[in-house]
Design an enzyme around this catalytic site. Structure first.
Site, PDB file in Angstrom:
ATOM      1  N   SER A 197      -4.084 -18.034 -65.656  1.00 59.87           N
ATOM      2  CA  SER A 197      -4.872 -18.392 -64.638  1.00 59.87           C
ATOM      3  C   SER A 197      -4.531 -20.109 -64.801  1.00 59.87           C
ATOM      4  O   SER A 197      -3.452 -20.436 -64.980  1.00 59.87           O
ATOM      5  CB  SER A 197      -6.298 -18.140 -64.921  1.00 59.87           C
ATOM      6  N   GLU A 217     -10.616 -12.024 -64.207  1.00 62.03           N
ATOM      7  CA  GLU A 217     -11.733 -11.390 -64.343  1.00 62.03           C
ATOM      8  C   GLU A 217     -11.695  -9.839 -63.731  1.00 62.03           C
ATOM      9  O   GLU A 217     -12.641  -9.043 -63.932  1.00 62.03           O
ATOM     10  CB  GLU A 217     -12.968 -12.260 -63.842  1.00 62.03           C
TER      11      GLU A 217
END
EC number: 3.1.1.3
Length: 642
Positions: free
Chosen positions: A237, A403
């Site tokens: 990320s 996530e």
């Protein structure tokens, strides 16, 4: 039946429309609140906390006020040297400086450390370098990262300045031995390579950071300035973007970029970049409602999005992993979460040498975050850009955010792959989540900060020993395998003049410890039972609460009951989590909701400084575990360049 189905659809649509209408009203209201209202609220909040602190100091005893003032000054230090000076003051107040001088501890085998130190000292003094080489490569434990337990975290939570002086001097002797062997012309380079292979490699893991990703920049700066930055780095990320910045620039270029406001000035000079990220006029007031809407629905604050665009435009450009490795020699990895298992989840110059770094960053962020059409791109033999996967599969592959990704098994984990490729057995994890700092079990927390029960002022009552007893003990110790003269040389000099606490002045006379045959201050790690029980009870309850909280959140996530915002804040990829890992976490004091929401440009230097300060308490542990490894790297690199 048709009417029932239509009624069901209408009943399902109404709550969604009502929710969207309420959100639009809230965003519009926040957009139209004048800026001076927020400034007034900031002033009121500052006044409130000021008087609360005044009241707490008034109620506390004077000795506690002195202690807290010394701790508070640690947060005001701008450099690591200033922090060390203030940390030495705190250690004198708590008596931790005396704890460092004492060899004894249940956490490590100090007898084995003294024995190895004595042997190494004798061999170096007598210039028996062949024996030293054997101790380093075959018959000795010098190339073990946690020999005799010297890397135990509990040895680094008592004193802010570091661990036992015995451990520090033992490592210093090993480094001196490596320097001496390096200067010997008969020592081949393959010897140091074997030592490095036996010791293993360290990697820095940058975990996530959609809101606080700029914190990773400070962690890198803090490690670079102390020459403790590993050559292997991995990120996912926002961490992938920071890892790319590290991999594409040399260490000197990085230091210059992260010094003062150099990075911020480059961004400010690019007006087109600012406008494309929604900043427009620098003096323009940003609408709070619009910023919150971006934060909730897109998952990235405005300053983080600006930094991602900066890295793509100025740093990575159209470079591939192999091209960057040929220039800098750094091994940086990007973790992605593809829906197609035929696509590798760890990208680097070995697994995907021709993949464009820019496309790898976009895939690590997730499909639809930066651009809707997210795909891995690579360069072919004609240096033309084309899809990395074949066309049919490329249309089907989606890249999930951390996530939302399914946690892979241990064998499929990208960090297991990292260990296999580069012999990584030591991880430093940068966790950019201040709100999870109290819940991180393996974070390096100093007990003098998290608890006030450990004071090294309570020593057992032992009768003083006269000079005749001293000479008798030294004669008896000279018959032991460890020579008395050698061990006497081992007595550490304090890094600062120790000032024992007033309550321990009369009890801190020097005594003889028969096992060592040298004078030692008479104190151990035995605290009053009530204090010790209270501390351990608090720690156990906190660990139980942490595990219970994480378990409940994972259960809710598996049931699909967590909204996207909560998942983004709490659920993330599974990085290495064991007792041997070093976790660097921002302090709760760094958490500023206004900075997150507003996303102002001055957030960049703020988070760099915050990340750098968060690394300072962990530097002693990192140095203990990595000093020998980095010395071997320097020797091998210097010999190859000849």
């Amino acid at each position: 039946m048709k009417e029932t189905a239509q009624e069901y659809k209408v009943s399902a649509v109404i709550p969604t429309l009502l929710k969207n209408w309420i959100l639009r009203v809230v965003y519009a209201t926040l957009d139209h609140i004048p800026p001076f209202v927020w400034e007034i609220l900031h002033v009121i909040t500052d006044i409130y906390f000021f008087w609360v602190q005044k009241l707490i100091n008034y109620v506390r005893p004077h000795s506690r006020v002195i202690y807290y003032n010394a701790i508070k000054k640690l947060d005001e230090c701008d450099t690591y040297q200033m922090w060390c000076q203030q940390a030495s003051v705190v250690d004198e107040i708590t008596g931790a400086n005396l704890w460092r001088r004492n060899f004894f501890s249940r956490r490590y085998d100090f007898n084995s450390v003294i024995e190895q130190y004595s042997i190494l000292e004798n061999m170096l003094r007598e210039e028996k370098y062949d024996v030293v080489k054997e101790k380093f490569s075959t018959t000795g434990p010098c190339m073990l990262r946690n020999f005799a337990g010297i890397g135990d975290k509990k040895l680094f939570t008592k004193s802010l300045m570091g661990t036992k002086l015995l451990i520090e001097q033992y490592l210093t002797r090993i480094l001196e031995g490596l320097d001496i062997l390096n200067n010997q012309t008969l020592t081949p380079t393959s010897f140091f390579q074997r030592c490095k292979l036996s010791l293993g490699t360290t990697a820095l893991i940058l975990q996530g950071g959609s809101l606080f990703g700029l914190f990773h920049l400070g962690v890198i700066r803090g490690l670079l300035l102390q020459d403790l930055m590993p050559n292997i780095i991995s990120g996912s990320s926002m961490g992938a973007c920071v890892a790319s910045l590290f991999g594409c620039l040399s260490n000197e270029q990085l230091k210059q970029l992260l010094t003062d406001d150099n990075l911020l000035n480059i961004i400010k000079n690019d007006v087109d970049l600012l406008k494309s990220c929604g900043y427009g006029n620098l003096e323009q007031h940003l609408n709070l409602g619009t910023l919150i809407q971006n934060l909730i629905h897109h998952g990235y604050s405005q300053d983080v999005y600006l930094f991602i665009r900066f890295v793509m435009k100025y740093i990575v450009k159209e470079k591939t992993f192999e091209e960057v490795y040929q220039i800098t020699g750094k091994v940086f990895n990007i973790v992605i979460h593809p829906t197609d298992k035929s696509c590798p989840n760890l990208l680097n110059y070995v697994t995907t040498p021709n993949v464009l770094i820019k496309s790898a960053i976009e895939c690590s962020l997730g499909s639809g975050v930066i651009s809707e059409d997210t795909s891995l791109l690579c360069k072919n033999l004609e240096n033309e850009i084309e899809p990395f996967l074949n066309i049919n599969k490329n249309k089907q592959v989606k890249f999930l955010t951390p996530e939302n990704a399914n946690n892979p098994s241990i064998t499929e984990s990208p960090y297991t792959r990292l260990t296999e490729l580069f012999n990584v057995n030591n991880f430093i994890v940068s966790l950019a989540r201040p709100y999870l700092a109290p819940l991180v079990v393996n974070d390096l927390k100093h007990e003098i900060k998290t608890s006030k029960y450990y004071y090294y002022k309570h020593y057992p009552n032992m009768p003083p020993i006269n000079a005749n007893t001293v000479r008798k003990t030294q004669r008896s110790s000279s018959q032991s395998p460890i020579k008395a003269g050698t061990v006497e040389d081992l007595e550490p000099e304090p890094l600062m003049s120790p000032v024992p606490p007033s309550s321990a002045v009369n009890d801190s006379a020097e005594y003889i410890i028969p096992e060592l045959g040298i004078p030692q201050l008479n104190f151990t790690e035995m605290e009053p039972l009530a204090f010790k029980f209270k501390y351990h009870l608090e720690r156990k309850l906190k660990n139980i609460a942490t595990m219970e909280f994480r378990h409940r959140m994972e259960v809710l996530d598996n049931l699909g009951l967590l909204c996207s915002l909560i998942k983004r804040l709490i659920i993330d990829e599974k990085t290495p989590r064991s007792a041997t890992e070093i976790a660097v976490v921002p302090r709760m004091k760094s958490l500023s909701l206004t900075r997150i929401i507003e996303g102002q440009l001055n957030n960049i230097p703020y988070w760099i400084k915050s990340g750098e300060r968060s690394t300072w308490p962990a530097l002693a542990l990192i140095k203990t575990r990595c000093a020998v490894e980095f010395k071997l790297d320097d020797i091998i690199r210097a010999r190859r360049s000849r």
